[in-house]
Design an enzyme around this catalytic site. Structure first.
Site, PDB file in Angstrom:
ATOM      1  N   SER A 170      -1.943 -10.791   5.024  1.00  0.00           N
ATOM      2  CA  SER A 170      -1.021 -11.376   6.006  1.00  0.00           C
ATOM      3  C   SER A 170       0.320 -11.713   5.369  1.00  0.00           C
ATOM      4  O   SER A 170       0.416 -11.934   4.158  1.00  0.00           O
ATOM      5  CB  SER A 170      -1.630 -12.651   6.605  1.00  0.00           C
ATOM      6  OG  SER A 170      -1.668 -13.672   5.617  1.00  0.00           O
TER       7      SER A 170
ATOM      8  N   GLY B 236      -7.507 -15.256  -6.234  1.00  0.00           N
ATOM      9  CA  GLY B 236      -6.230 -14.636  -5.851  1.00  0.00           C
ATOM     10  C   GLY B 236      -5.048 -15.383  -6.447  1.00  0.00           C
ATOM     11  O   GLY B 236      -4.096 -14.774  -6.967  1.00  0.00           O
TER      12      GLY B 236
ATOM     13  N   GLU C 140       2.109  -5.346   0.874  1.00  0.00           N
ATOM     14  CA  GLU C 140       1.823  -4.629   2.127  1.00  0.00           C
ATOM     15  C   GLU C 140       1.332  -5.668   3.134  1.00  0.00           C
ATOM     16  O   GLU C 140       0.158  -6.024   3.150  1.00  0.00           O
ATOM     17  CB  GLU C 140       0.747  -3.559   1.896  1.00  0.00           C
ATOM     18  CG  GLU C 140       1.145  -2.451   0.935  1.00  0.00           C
ATOM     19  CD  GLU C 140       2.111  -1.447   1.526  1.00  0.00           C
ATOM     20  OE1 GLU C 140       2.347  -1.497   2.754  1.00  0.00           O
ATOM     21  OE2 GLU C 140       2.633  -0.611   0.775  1.00  0.00           O
TER      22      GLU C 140
ATOM     23  N   GLY D  54      -2.186   5.399  11.536  1.00  0.00           N
ATOM     24  CA  GLY D  54      -2.500   6.619  10.802  1.00  0.00           C
ATOM     25  C   GLY D  54      -1.290   7.054  10.013  1.00  0.00           C
ATOM     26  O   GLY D  54      -0.187   7.134  10.540  1.00  0.00           O
TER      27      GLY D  54
END
EC number: 1.2.1.3
Length: 438
Positions: free
Chosen positions: A192, A175, A213, A406
């Site tokens: 996170s 990463g 995100e 959702g």
């Protein structure tokens, strides 16, 4: 290993040269075939998500369905992306805005949505003309491998390199390499806030582009005129779904003081009926947490909530059975600004809070660091428009009479503040995967 990573990036960069030359509608046709290939394996992939991540089977299938849906969306988009031709002030000249692919898109996804988040990114990135390099969560690598093999076969059947959608399995070292790598033209990171901040700084240091995100600390606000038949199932689903491990999970429930006790009583009754068990069992509504660490975080948060003056009115304990099972938990009696209420614990804990006035509760919704999803339940039209307006919710997703969790793929998904500010999936999110040439 880092050597594998190096080789993979080179292959992906080479593959991009082929992909960028293919007309966008033809790229769309290949993405359509990827959607079909996923459709054919939707149940077995859903089972694998359930097995490896721990969410219930229907949620696992639903997640693969989301990738399928976003492929369908991307097919249409592949014939529609474009920029305007603008009036030029110079005689006999044309002023055009053209959108070009950025090149190689790095996609780092989290354990909780090990298929859908990659799908949102890759389907859109691909029709834009980008190659993808995916690093899934280390704890869900079987899913990453399975999905990548399905995609690679479609690409190779179309006589294009499988490396257009490359995969690296690894830990934080990979990463970090992606974040620091100048060859990553865009890095989309889901995870996170803490790790996202490190990623953002590494990417910014090289003037790279990132799409973030990150965390959510989402609230549902219930006014005195709300339809409680809607509120109870909505709050239950938003707080307990995926065992509280969604970035859009409801963690704060603000109830108007006049209905507080009634809603809490109904909610406790509903929680008692949640069917807990094996995520593969079709009767199960609620499965285990993903890791032992998550169980520890859950217990720590419940303890802190008690120390800060909260009362556990349902749950609060580990369930005595094999696996990382904890009771879905409701805590009442805390003030809106208690430190634990402002902490996103990735576990099924719902803090129920009292309010008097619209203005104060809108401010309380907005006072947390994150700004992902938010909901109000009311029948007052004026209030609904205030909620949607400049002094209403400061979140990227603003709901009315539906839960926080959702989202629809046709809209832009993402949030403000410590949620990172990125947008994925629908609307004009495609622009983040392209560069503008005027």
């Amino acid at each position: 290993s880092l050597e594998d990573y190096e080789e993979t990036v080179k292959k992906a960069k080479e593959a991009w040269k082929v992909w960028a030359d293919i007309p966008a509608p033809k790229r769309g046709e290949i993405v359509r075939q990827i959607g079909d290939a996923l459709r054919q394996k939707i149940k077995v992939l859903g089972s694998l998500v359930s097995l490896e991540m721990g969410k219930i089977f229907v949620e696992g299938v639903g997640e693969v369905q989301e990738y399928v849906d976003v492929c369908d969306y991307a097919v249409g988009l592949s014939r529609m992306i474009g920029g305007p031709i603008l009036p030029s002030e110079r005689p006999g000249h044309a002023l055009i805005e053209q959108w070009n692919p950025v090149g190689l898109v790095g996609i780092i996804t989290a354990f909780n949505f090990p298929v859908a988040v990659y799908g949102w990114n890759s389907a859109i990135a691909m029709i834009c003309g980008n190659a993808c390099l995916w690093k899934g969560a280390p704890t869900t690598s079987l899913i990453s491998v399975a999905v990548t093999k399905i995609i690679a076969k479609v690409l190779e059947d179309n006589k294009v390199p499988g490396a257009i959608c490359s995969l690296v399995c690894g830990g934080a070292d990979i990463g970090t390499a992606m974040a620091r790598d100048e060859r990553m033209d865009l890095l989309s990171f889901t995870g996170s806030t803490k790790v996202g901040k490190q990623v953002a700084l590494m990417v910014q240091e090289r003037f790279g582009r990132s799409l973030l995100e990150l965390g959510g600390n989402n609230a549902i606000i219930v006014f005195e005129d709300a339809d409680l038949n809607l509120v109870i199932p909505s709050a239950l689903f938003a707080a307990v779904g995926t065992a509280g491990q969604r970035c859009t999970t409801a963690r704060r429930l603000f109830l108007h003081e006049s209905i507080h006790d009634e809603v809490v009583a109904k909610l406790v009754k509903a929680y008692a009926q949640v069917r807990i068990g094996d995520p593969w069992d079709s009767d199960t509504l609620y499965g285990p947490l993903h890791t032992k660490e998550a169980v520890k975080m859950f217990l720590d948060a419940v303890e802190q909530a008690k120390q800060q003056g909260g009362s556990v009115v349902h749950g609060g304990k580990v369930i005595d059975r094999p696996g990382n099972y904890v009771e879905p938990t409701i805590v009442t009696g805390l003030p809106h600004n208690a430190p634990i209420v402002h902490t996103e614990t990735f576990a099924p804990i719902l803090y129920v809070l009292k309010f008097k006035e619209e203005e104060e509760v809108f401010a309380w919704n907005n006072e947390v660091k994150q700004g992902l999803s938010s909901s109000i339940f009311t029948k007052d039209l004026g209030r609904i428009f205030r909620w949607l307006g400049p002094k209403g919710s400061d979140c990227g997703i603003v709901n009315v009479n539906i839960p926080t969790s959702g989202a629809e793929i046709g809209g832009a998904f993402g949030g403000e503040k410590h949620t990172g500010g990125g947008r994925e999936s629908g609307s004009d999110s495609w622009k983040l995967y392209m560069r503008r040439s005027t």
